[in-house]
Design a protein around this motif. Sequence first.
Motif, PDB file in Angstrom:
ATOM      1  N   PHE A   1       0.837  -1.201   0.000  1.00  0.00           N
ATOM      2  CA  PHE A   1       0.000   0.000   0.000  1.00  0.00           C
ATOM      3  C   PHE A   1       0.876   1.257   0.000  1.00  0.00           C
ATOM      4  CE2 PHE A   1      -1.886   3.452   2.505  1.00  0.00           C
ATOM      5  CZ  PHE A   1      -2.959   3.771   1.681  1.00  0.00           C
TER       6      PHE A   1
ATOM      7  N   LEU B   1      -8.127   6.091   5.359  1.00  0.00           N
ATOM      8  CA  LEU B   1      -7.408   5.012   4.673  1.00  0.00           C
ATOM      9  C   LEU B   1      -8.291   4.329   3.630  1.00  0.00           C
ATOM     10  CD1 LEU B   1      -5.387   3.518   7.654  1.00  0.00           C
ATOM     11  CD2 LEU B   1      -4.502   4.909   5.760  1.00  0.00           C
TER      12      LEU B   1
ATOM     13  N   LEU C   1      -6.922   1.740   1.075  1.00  0.00           N
ATOM     14  CA  LEU C   1      -6.508   0.701   2.031  1.00  0.00           C
ATOM     15  C   LEU C   1      -7.742   0.335   2.856  1.00  0.00           C
ATOM     16  CD1 LEU C   1      -4.312  -1.067   3.278  1.00  0.00           C
ATOM     17  CD2 LEU C   1      -3.844   0.772   4.882  1.00  0.00           C
TER      18      LEU C   1
END
Length: 170
Positions: free
Chosen positions: A59, A122, A127
């Motif tokens: 990521f 996120l 993510l």
Amino acid sequence: MSKLSGDWDRLEGMLNPSKIAEGIKRAAERVGNFGASAVKKGIVSGSPGGQTFTPLSSFTKARKGSSKPLIDHGDLVGSVTYQVVDANHVFIGVKKGKEVNIAAVHEFGCTIKVTPKMRAYLHRQGLHLKASTQYINIPPRPFLRPILQSDEFKAKVAEIYIEAIEGIFA
């Protein structure tokens, strides 16, 4: 009875406390400059003191577009500095930031509690954390200690101070 002979005025000049203090100060400046330069080179190489950084998560690599740890815009490398504190102490490192001491986060790692706000951020970044994820772990990526605790650095410090002392008495 013996009589000592020699250039006593020269000896007195060599033992002048201000001359000794100036020599030690110059040595401390050289140590600081050498140490800060070595730390910067270690960050850029990704292997300070021969210790390779823990690889970035997929990521993080995707987000920053690079696989180089500790280098995004050069802010960390650019903030590595030194300061002669006194005759016996030289600070080599990164001065603490206003909000987060990011140098300490990189040097020692940290565990961050996931808040709802962080989880949402996120998620927007791509993510998607599991509902059970409560913490994010940032592994340590030491960039100061491998340099400043190395035998090479200690030997260079000794060399610098020996040269300074020899220079005082030359």
